[in-house]
Motif scaffolding. Structure first.
Motif, PDB file in Angstrom:
ATOM      1  N   ARG A 224     -49.758  34.402  -0.811  1.00  0.00           N
ATOM      2  CA  ARG A 224     -50.929  34.169  -1.671  1.00  0.00           C
ATOM      3  C   ARG A 224     -52.198  33.989  -0.846  1.00  0.00           C
ATOM      4  O   ARG A 224     -53.283  34.410  -1.254  1.00  0.00           O
ATOM      5  CB  ARG A 224     -50.695  32.942  -2.548  1.00  0.00           C
ATOM      6  CG  ARG A 224     -49.550  33.082  -3.543  1.00  0.00           C
ATOM      7  CD  ARG A 224     -49.415  31.847  -4.409  1.00  0.00           C
ATOM      8  NE  ARG A 224     -48.226  31.902  -5.252  1.00  0.00           N
ATOM      9  CZ  ARG A 224     -47.102  31.232  -4.996  1.00  0.00           C
ATOM     10  NH1 ARG A 224     -47.018  30.434  -3.931  1.00  0.00           N
ATOM     11  NH2 ARG A 224     -46.059  31.346  -5.799  1.00  0.00           N
ATOM     12  N   LYS A 225     -52.077  33.382   0.302  1.00  0.00           N
ATOM     13  CA  LYS A 225     -53.243  33.116   1.153  1.00  0.00           C
ATOM     14  C   LYS A 225     -53.812  34.382   1.772  1.00  0.00           C
ATOM     15  O   LYS A 225     -54.908  34.345   2.356  1.00  0.00           O
ATOM     16  CB  LYS A 225     -52.868  32.126   2.252  1.00  0.00           C
ATOM     17  CG  LYS A 225     -52.635  30.705   1.751  1.00  0.00           C
ATOM     18  CD  LYS A 225     -52.205  29.782   2.881  1.00  0.00           C
ATOM     19  CE  LYS A 225     -51.959  28.374   2.376  1.00  0.00           C
ATOM     20  NZ  LYS A 225     -51.466  27.471   3.459  1.00  0.00           N
TER      21      LYS A 225
ATOM     22  N   ALA B 174     -48.077  41.993  -5.224  1.00  0.00           N
ATOM     23  CA  ALA B 174     -47.594  42.399  -6.543  1.00  0.00           C
ATOM     24  C   ALA B 174     -46.298  41.685  -6.892  1.00  0.00           C
ATOM     25  O   ALA B 174     -46.118  41.200  -8.017  1.00  0.00           O
ATOM     26  CB  ALA B 174     -47.397  43.914  -6.588  1.00  0.00           C
ATOM     27  N   GLY B 175     -45.369  41.607  -5.926  1.00  0.00           N
ATOM     28  CA  GLY B 175     -44.122  40.896  -6.164  1.00  0.00           C
ATOM     29  C   GLY B 175     -44.351  39.416  -6.410  1.00  0.00           C
ATOM     30  O   GLY B 175     -43.713  38.799  -7.271  1.00  0.00           O
ATOM     31  N   CYS B 176     -45.281  38.836  -5.669  1.00  0.00           N
ATOM     32  CA  CYS B 176     -45.602  37.417  -5.820  1.00  0.00           C
ATOM     33  C   CYS B 176     -46.255  37.149  -7.187  1.00  0.00           C
ATOM     34  O   CYS B 176     -45.941  36.156  -7.847  1.00  0.00           O
ATOM     35  CB  CYS B 176     -46.534  36.988  -4.694  1.00  0.00           C
ATOM     36  SG  CYS B 176     -46.566  35.218  -4.396  1.00  0.00           S
ATOM     37  N   LEU B 177     -47.142  38.038  -7.602  1.00  0.00           N
ATOM     38  CA  LEU B 177     -47.789  37.899  -8.907  1.00  0.00           C
ATOM     39  C   LEU B 177     -46.772  37.926 -10.034  1.00  0.00           C
ATOM     40  O   LEU B 177     -46.799  37.073 -10.935  1.00  0.00           O
ATOM     41  CB  LEU B 177     -48.819  39.017  -9.101  1.00  0.00           C
ATOM     42  CG  LEU B 177     -50.152  38.858  -8.376  1.00  0.00           C
ATOM     43  CD1 LEU B 177     -50.914  40.184  -8.378  1.00  0.00           C
ATOM     44  CD2 LEU B 177     -50.992  37.755  -9.023  1.00  0.00           C
TER      45      LEU B 177
ATOM     46  N   HIS C 224     -42.198  43.298 -15.870  1.00  0.00           N
ATOM     47  CA  HIS C 224     -41.820  43.805 -14.562  1.00  0.00           C
ATOM     48  C   HIS C 224     -43.015  44.561 -13.972  1.00  0.00           C
ATOM     49  O   HIS C 224     -44.044  44.721 -14.638  1.00  0.00           O
ATOM     50  CB  HIS C 224     -40.607  44.738 -14.672  1.00  0.00           C
ATOM     51  CG  HIS C 224     -40.813  45.881 -15.621  1.00  0.00           C
ATOM     52  ND1 HIS C 224     -40.555  45.776 -16.974  1.00  0.00           N
ATOM     53  CD2 HIS C 224     -41.259  47.148 -15.418  1.00  0.00           C
ATOM     54  CE1 HIS C 224     -40.832  46.925 -17.565  1.00  0.00           C
ATOM     55  NE2 HIS C 224     -41.255  47.777 -16.650  1.00  0.00           N
ATOM     56  N   TYR C 225     -42.864  44.986 -12.739  1.00  0.00           N
ATOM     57  CA  TYR C 225     -43.935  45.749 -12.108  1.00  0.00           C
ATOM     58  C   TYR C 225     -43.321  46.885 -11.292  1.00  0.00           C
ATOM     59  O   TYR C 225     -42.136  46.875 -10.968  1.00  0.00           O
ATOM     60  CB  TYR C 225     -44.796  44.855 -11.203  1.00  0.00           C
ATOM     61  CG  TYR C 225     -44.181  44.601  -9.843  1.00  0.00           C
ATOM     62  CD1 TYR C 225     -44.585  45.326  -8.720  1.00  0.00           C
ATOM     63  CD2 TYR C 225     -43.175  43.650  -9.666  1.00  0.00           C
ATOM     64  CE1 TYR C 225     -44.014  45.107  -7.480  1.00  0.00           C
ATOM     65  CE2 TYR C 225     -42.600  43.431  -8.428  1.00  0.00           C
ATOM     66  CZ  TYR C 225     -43.025  44.152  -7.338  1.00  0.00           C
ATOM     67  OH  TYR C 225     -42.460  43.939  -6.113  1.00  0.00           O
ATOM     68  N   LYS C 226     -44.153  47.871 -10.965  1.00  0.00           N
ATOM     69  CA  LYS C 226     -43.707  48.958 -10.095  1.00  0.00           C
ATOM     70  C   LYS C 226     -44.908  49.513  -9.342  1.00  0.00           C
ATOM     71  O   LYS C 226     -46.060  49.391  -9.782  1.00  0.00           O
ATOM     72  CB  LYS C 226     -43.034  50.073 -10.900  1.00  0.00           C
ATOM     73  CG  LYS C 226     -43.936  50.773 -11.899  1.00  0.00           C
ATOM     74  CD  LYS C 226     -43.180  51.876 -12.633  1.00  0.00           C
ATOM     75  CE  LYS C 226     -44.083  52.583 -13.652  1.00  0.00           C
ATOM     76  NZ  LYS C 226     -43.384  53.695 -14.348  1.00  0.00           N
ATOM     77  N   SER C 227     -44.630  50.129  -8.210  1.00  0.00           N
ATOM     78  CA  SER C 227     -45.669  50.754  -7.409  1.00  0.00           C
ATOM     79  C   SER C 227     -45.966  52.149  -7.949  1.00  0.00           C
ATOM     80  O   SER C 227     -45.037  52.880  -8.324  1.00  0.00           O
ATOM     81  CB  SER C 227     -45.224  50.822  -5.948  1.00  0.00           C
ATOM     82  OG  SER C 227     -46.200  51.467  -5.162  1.00  0.00           O
ATOM     83  N   GLU C 228     -47.225  52.490  -8.021  1.00  0.00           N
ATOM     84  CA  GLU C 228     -47.650  53.816  -8.485  1.00  0.00           C
ATOM     85  C   GLU C 228     -48.332  54.572  -7.342  1.00  0.00           C
ATOM     86  O   GLU C 228     -48.923  53.972  -6.439  1.00  0.00           O
ATOM     87  CB  GLU C 228     -48.619  53.677  -9.663  1.00  0.00           C
ATOM     88  CG  GLU C 228     -47.993  53.107 -10.928  1.00  0.00           C
ATOM     89  CD  GLU C 228     -47.141  54.122 -11.667  1.00  0.00           C
ATOM     90  OE1 GLU C 228     -47.184  55.318 -11.301  1.00  0.00           O
ATOM     91  OE2 GLU C 228     -46.436  53.734 -12.604  1.00  0.00           O
TER      92      GLU C 228
ATOM     93  N   HIS D 102     -50.458  49.309  -8.453  1.00  0.00           N
ATOM     94  CA  HIS D 102     -49.256  48.705  -9.026  1.00  0.00           C
ATOM     95  C   HIS D 102     -49.438  48.526 -10.529  1.00  0.00           C
ATOM     96  O   HIS D 102     -50.511  48.105 -10.989  1.00  0.00           O
ATOM     97  CB  HIS D 102     -48.964  47.347  -8.379  1.00  0.00           C
ATOM     98  CG  HIS D 102     -48.591  47.451  -6.937  1.00  0.00           C
ATOM     99  ND1 HIS D 102     -49.543  47.489  -5.934  1.00  0.00           N
ATOM    100  CD2 HIS D 102     -47.375  47.532  -6.322  1.00  0.00           C
ATOM    101  CE1 HIS D 102     -48.944  47.583  -4.760  1.00  0.00           C
ATOM    102  NE2 HIS D 102     -47.640  47.617  -4.968  1.00  0.00           N
ATOM    103  N   GLU D 103     -48.416  48.876 -11.272  1.00  0.00           N
ATOM    104  CA  GLU D 103     -48.450  48.744 -12.725  1.00  0.00           C
ATOM    105  C   GLU D 103     -47.653  47.512 -13.150  1.00  0.00           C
ATOM    106  O   GLU D 103     -46.479  47.376 -12.812  1.00  0.00           O
ATOM    107  CB  GLU D 103     -47.867  49.984 -13.392  1.00  0.00           C
ATOM    108  CG  GLU D 103     -47.901  49.910 -14.920  1.00  0.00           C
ATOM    109  CD  GLU D 103     -47.193  51.091 -15.564  1.00  0.00           C
ATOM    110  OE1 GLU D 103     -47.888  51.993 -16.069  1.00  0.00           O
ATOM    111  OE2 GLU D 103     -45.937  51.108 -15.543  1.00  0.00           O
TER     112      GLU D 103
END
Length: 286
Positions: A128-129, A221-224, A236-240, A266-267
């Motif tokens: 995050r930092k 993105a994973g942390c979010l 969920h999320y994925k890389s675009e 990232h979506e």
């Protein structure tokens, strides 16, 4: 007369309040008894300051000193102050939050580094930092997802997080049409972010990323998404890809002097109701 008033005030301020050697506490309705020396063990903690004799401490109707905080895990705080005992793993995070409140920094640091909490409070916090405005970014994504759900009566919201690098056009390209053309062959230019990525897109400049933007934004993105789920959101999320169908890098031009090259995309998908209900609803209308 004024000097007499000042002397009286100073005398009151300098008066030290004495406490008994054994303290009866009411912490949010939970009763405890402990020694004064236990509460004042760490001189820079809130408890030590409260019972230093420099401040009045509220009492309940039974004469117990009162602390207006949930006392569910306070016994673990006392056990650490007494013998440096640690709470069981399943209570570690709750106790750590209490330790933060009471200013017992040594307990906070110990619990942060336990196997249960190390990933969350050390590894993810370091991620995050890497962004100067992580919390603002998190808020912007959620706000846009909510806006999409309201505007479109959507059961599912999709928001793109795009980072771009502000890349000035090299001045020497202006002197050679062939070099200029070769340079721009790699890019697909769009006039605005909306024309490139759609209305529901959050832009984050790569200049505010500590590290290589593409790699760091994958971690972010994973942390979010982890934080979204912890807050109660489903999704969920994925890389675009940042390339268009012709293999050119998507680029937003804001003028003749510079353009903004996409470095990551990232979506994030948010499901506002249970996905099984959505499937059931759709199948009924087929």
């Amino acid at each position: 007369m004024e000097d007499d008033v000042n002397q009286i005030t100073t005398s009151v301020e300098n008066t030290s309040i004495s406490f008994p050697s054994v303290i009866n506490l009411n912490v949010g309705g939970c009763l405890f008894a402990t020694r004064l020396s236990t509460l004042t063990k760490y001189s820079d903690s809130m408890l030590a300051v409260m019972f230093s004799g420099r401040h009045e401490v509220d009492k309940d109707c039974n004469g117990n000193f009162f602390i207006d905080r949930d006392g569910t895990y306070f016994n673990h705080i006392l056990n650490f102050l007494r013998h440096e005992d640690l709470p069981p793993a399943e209570n570690a995070e709750k106790v750590m939050h209490d330790a933060m409140y009471y200013g017992i920094d040594s307990l906070v640091e110990i619990l942060k580094n336990t196997p249960t909490l190390f990933t969350e409070y050390v590894v993810r916090e370091n991620i995050r930092k890497k962004l100067t405005e992580y919390d603002i970014l998190k808020y912007d994504i959620i706000s846009m997802a909510r806006e999409q759900a309201i505007q479109n009566s959507a059961l599912v919201s999709k928001v793109l997080l795009v980072s771009t690098k502000n890349q000035p056009i090299p001045t020497d390209l202006r002197f050679s049409k062939q070099v200029h053309k070769q340079f721009f062959k790699r890019f697909k230019a769009y006039p605005t972010f909306e024309s490139c990525y759609g209305k529901f897109c959050v832009h984050f400049p790569a200049e505010y990323v500590d590290g290589h933007p593409e790699y760091v934004m994958d971690l972010i993105a994973g942390c979010l998404m982890h934080d979204f789920k912890k807050d109660g959101y489903r999704g969920h999320y994925k890389s675009e890809s940042v390339m268009d169908e012709d293999g050119k890098i998507k680029t937003i031009t804001w003028g003749d002097e510079e353009f903004h090259v996409s470095t990551s995309c990232h979506e994030f998908t948010f499901e506002w109701i249970d996905s099984d209900l959505v499937t059931c609803t759709v199948s009924r209308h087929v």
